[in-house]
Scaffold this active site. Structure first.
Site, PDB file in Angstrom:
ATOM      1  N   ARG A   8      60.611  76.826  -6.756  1.00  0.00           N
ATOM      2  CA  ARG A   8      61.332  75.818  -7.542  1.00  0.00           C
ATOM      3  C   ARG A   8      60.758  74.414  -7.379  1.00  0.00           C
ATOM      4  O   ARG A   8      60.971  73.561  -8.209  1.00  0.00           O
ATOM      5  CB  ARG A   8      62.826  75.839  -7.227  1.00  0.00           C
ATOM      6  N   HIS A   9      60.057  74.164  -6.267  1.00  0.00           N
ATOM      7  CA  HIS A   9      59.377  72.864  -6.179  1.00  0.00           C
ATOM      8  C   HIS A   9      57.902  73.050  -5.815  1.00  0.00           C
ATOM      9  O   HIS A   9      57.053  73.048  -6.693  1.00  0.00           O
ATOM     10  CB  HIS A   9      60.123  71.845  -5.288  1.00  0.00           C
ATOM     11  N   HIS A  15      67.200  67.854   8.621  1.00  0.00           N
ATOM     12  CA  HIS A  15      68.048  68.173   7.461  1.00  0.00           C
ATOM     13  C   HIS A  15      69.124  67.094   7.303  1.00  0.00           C
ATOM     14  O   HIS A  15      69.941  66.898   8.188  1.00  0.00           O
ATOM     15  CB  HIS A  15      68.732  69.539   7.532  1.00  0.00           C
ATOM     16  N   GLY A  16      69.053  66.416   6.181  1.00  0.00           N
ATOM     17  CA  GLY A  16      70.069  65.422   5.841  1.00  0.00           C
ATOM     18  C   GLY A  16      69.940  64.105   6.578  1.00  0.00           C
ATOM     19  O   GLY A  16      70.844  63.270   6.511  1.00  0.00           O
ATOM     20  N   HIS A  48      60.471  67.310  -2.767  1.00  0.00           N
ATOM     21  CA  HIS A  48      61.164  66.776  -3.943  1.00  0.00           C
ATOM     22  C   HIS A  48      60.288  65.901  -4.828  1.00  0.00           C
ATOM     23  O   HIS A  48      60.690  65.558  -5.940  1.00  0.00           O
ATOM     24  CB  HIS A  48      62.475  66.120  -3.526  1.00  0.00           C
ATOM     25  N   ARG A 107      59.112  77.969  -1.639  1.00  0.00           N
ATOM     26  CA  ARG A 107      60.260  78.861  -1.797  1.00  0.00           C
ATOM     27  C   ARG A 107      59.865  80.097  -2.600  1.00  0.00           C
ATOM     28  O   ARG A 107      58.920  80.059  -3.384  1.00  0.00           O
ATOM     29  CB  ARG A 107      61.408  78.135  -2.481  1.00  0.00           C
ATOM     30  N   GLU A 123      63.701  74.228  15.382  1.00  0.00           N
ATOM     31  CA  GLU A 123      64.095  73.022  14.665  1.00  0.00           C
ATOM     32  C   GLU A 123      65.614  73.062  14.537  1.00  0.00           C
ATOM     33  O   GLU A 123      66.173  73.971  13.909  1.00  0.00           O
ATOM     34  CB  GLU A 123      63.431  72.943  13.286  1.00  0.00           C
ATOM     35  N   GLY A 167      63.007  64.650   4.413  1.00  0.00           N
ATOM     36  CA  GLY A 167      62.493  64.706   3.048  1.00  0.00           C
ATOM     37  C   GLY A 167      63.351  63.992   2.034  1.00  0.00           C
ATOM     38  O   GLY A 167      63.006  62.925   1.539  1.00  0.00           O
ATOM     39  N   HIS A 168      64.503  64.576   1.710  1.00  0.00           N
ATOM     40  CA  HIS A 168      65.281  64.144   0.554  1.00  0.00           C
ATOM     41  C   HIS A 168      65.577  62.643   0.560  1.00  0.00           C
ATOM     42  O   HIS A 168      65.393  61.958  -0.452  1.00  0.00           O
ATOM     43  CB  HIS A 168      66.580  64.957   0.495  1.00  0.00           C
ATOM     44  N   THR A 199      73.571  81.399   8.876  1.00  0.00           N
ATOM     45  CA  THR A 199      74.915  81.281   9.450  1.00  0.00           C
ATOM     46  C   THR A 199      75.761  80.453   8.481  1.00  0.00           C
ATOM     47  O   THR A 199      75.230  79.886   7.528  1.00  0.00           O
ATOM     48  CB  THR A 199      74.842  80.531  10.792  1.00  0.00           C
ATOM     49  N   THR A 200      77.061  80.345   8.776  1.00  0.00           N
ATOM     50  CA  THR A 200      77.923  79.537   7.891  1.00  0.00           C
ATOM     51  C   THR A 200      77.408  78.104   7.797  1.00  0.00           C
ATOM     52  O   THR A 200      77.489  77.459   6.762  1.00  0.00           O
ATOM     53  CB  THR A 200      79.390  79.486   8.416  1.00  0.00           C
ATOM     54  N   GLU A 228      57.049  75.425   5.657  1.00  0.00           N
ATOM     55  CA  GLU A 228      58.378  76.041   5.766  1.00  0.00           C
ATOM     56  C   GLU A 228      58.410  77.248   4.857  1.00  0.00           C
ATOM     57  O   GLU A 228      58.015  77.168   3.685  1.00  0.00           O
ATOM     58  CB  GLU A 228      59.460  75.067   5.293  1.00  0.00           C
ATOM     59  N   ASN A 268      58.728  65.537   4.500  1.00  0.00           N
ATOM     60  CA  ASN A 268      58.830  66.692   3.603  1.00  0.00           C
ATOM     61  C   ASN A 268      58.696  66.200   2.154  1.00  0.00           C
ATOM     62  O   ASN A 268      59.490  65.374   1.700  1.00  0.00           O
ATOM     63  CB  ASN A 268      60.189  67.374   3.838  1.00  0.00           C
ATOM     64  N   HIS A 281      57.917  73.243   1.713  1.00  0.00           N
ATOM     65  CA  HIS A 281      58.598  74.541   1.695  1.00  0.00           C
ATOM     66  C   HIS A 281      58.206  75.284   0.426  1.00  0.00           C
ATOM     67  O   HIS A 281      58.580  74.883  -0.674  1.00  0.00           O
ATOM     68  CB  HIS A 281      60.114  74.280   1.726  1.00  0.00           C
TER      69      HIS A 281
HETATM   70  N1  PXP Z   1      63.818  70.863   8.062  1.00  0.00           N
HETATM   71  C1  PXP Z   1      63.941  72.021   7.383  1.00  0.00           C
HETATM   72  C2  PXP Z   1      63.691  73.298   8.113  1.00  0.00           C
HETATM   73  C3  PXP Z   1      64.256  72.033   6.017  1.00  0.00           C
HETATM   74  O1  PXP Z   1      64.371  73.197   5.369  1.00  0.00           O
HETATM   75  C4  PXP Z   1      64.395  70.798   5.346  1.00  0.00           C
HETATM   76  C5  PXP Z   1      64.640  70.758   3.882  1.00  0.00           C
HETATM   77  O2  PXP Z   1      65.826  71.317   3.556  1.00  0.00           O
HETATM   78  C6  PXP Z   1      64.273  69.619   6.090  1.00  0.00           C
HETATM   79  C7  PXP Z   1      63.972  69.685   7.440  1.00  0.00           C
HETATM   80  C8  PXP Z   1      64.409  68.282   5.446  1.00  0.00           C
HETATM   81  O3  PXP Z   1      65.722  68.075   5.023  1.00  0.00           O
HETATM   82  P1  PXP Z   1      66.033  66.837   4.088  1.00  0.00           P
HETATM   83  O4  PXP Z   1      65.286  67.036   2.818  1.00  0.00           O
HETATM   84  O5  PXP Z   1      67.520  66.895   3.921  1.00  0.00           O
HETATM   85  O6  PXP Z   1      65.577  65.608   4.824  1.00  0.00           O
END
Ligand code: PXP
Length: 252
Positions: free
Chosen positions: A53-54, A198-199, A14, A49, A155, A220-221, A104-105, A74, A11, A47
């Site tokens: 924003r990016h 994610h993360g 960023h 958005r 996912e 990504g991040h 969701t929460t 995305e 991803n 993504h």
């Molecule tokens: N998958 C989805 C659906 C996302 O929206 C994101 C970015 O928030 C990621 C994966 C990648 O997450 P990260 O940037 O924390 O690796």
């Protein structure tokens, strides 16, 4: 013999975040995407958005023209994004929540709480030959709901799993991993293709790559952050190696 490798979707959002901090064109997310591919990424994720924003629309267009690996778009499930997706024609669209009331929460799309409006959007994108995934919480009943909505792919949101790692809470890590495992097993059992993301980091990616049903991870991040220290190509290479190492525990 080991199971086939898990696909790595990088991803590049960023890279655009850094570019936009100054305006202008540097660093170019498309250059980053090509570098990630040369270093071993199997696909590129971006993504667009609603607030731009990016990533911007023009970035999506340039990615579509320049990439020789699959592009995963995305997007929020809105009419505007569907029109853009139909024009850009990515290989895949991952529907993600952007507004509070859509999630969701924990953070995935709230498809249990009534997301009937997703059904026609999924159908429309599928009709364009785009593979659709839903970014959802790793819960058995959510897998059933995704299947019922007609999505071929989910996912699994690894956000709470990744938080448990960041806190070093072993019991929570085990709990979150078992949620992911149960959801992946159930989802694959009812015919869904299973992705996750994610993360994810070098430290926590192995056990997720070791879930036999998981075929793709989107990261990504961490990679873009680590690129500051080791370069993007090296960051992708070591992530690829960590995923392969996790996968090596899965019998073929
Ligand atoms: N998958 C989805 C659906 C996302 O929206 C994101 C970015 O928030 C990621 C994966 C990648 O997450 P990260 O940037 O924390 O690796």
């Amino acid at each position: 013999m080991t199971a086939p490798p898990v696909r790595l979707g990088v991803n590049i959002d960023h890279v655009a975040t850094v570019r936009n901090a100054r305006g202008g064109f540097h660093p170019d997310p498309i250059r980053a995407a090509n570098m990630a591919v040369l270093a071993g990424a199997d696909g590129i994720t971006a993504h667009l958005r609603e607030d731009r924003r990016h990533i911007r629309e023009q970035d999506m267009e340039r990615l579509r023209r320049n990439l020789f690996v699959p592009l995963n778009f995305e997007m929020a499930a809105t009419a505007e994004m569907v029109e853009i997706a139909k024009r850009i024609r990515p290989n895949a669209c991952c529907l993600v929540p952007e507004k509070r009331e859509e999630r969701t929460t924990e953070g995935g799309l709230d498809i249990i709480g009534g997301h009937a409006h997703l059904r026609p959007i999924i159908q429309e994108l599928k009709g364009e030959g785009i593979r659709v995934s839903l970014f959802v919480e790793p819960e058995v009943e959510v897998m059933d709901a995704a299947c019922e909505l007609g999505a071929p792919v989910v996912e699994l949101h690894t956000g709470t799993y990744s938080e448990a790692w960041a806190e070093g809470d072993e019991a929570r890590i085990a709990h979150e991993l078992s949620r992911l495992r149960r959801a992946a097993e159930h989802g694959a059992g009812i015919g869904l293709e299973i992705h996750a993301g994610h993360g994810l980091t070098l430290d926590n990616v192995g056990p997720v790559a070791a879930l036999p049903q998981v075929v793709e991870l989107n990261i990504g991040h961490f990679l873009i952050g680590e690129a500051i220290f080791m370069g993007l190509d090296e960051a992708v290479r070591v992530m690829r190696a960590a995923m392969d190492q996790g996968r090596a525990q899965v019998p073929a």
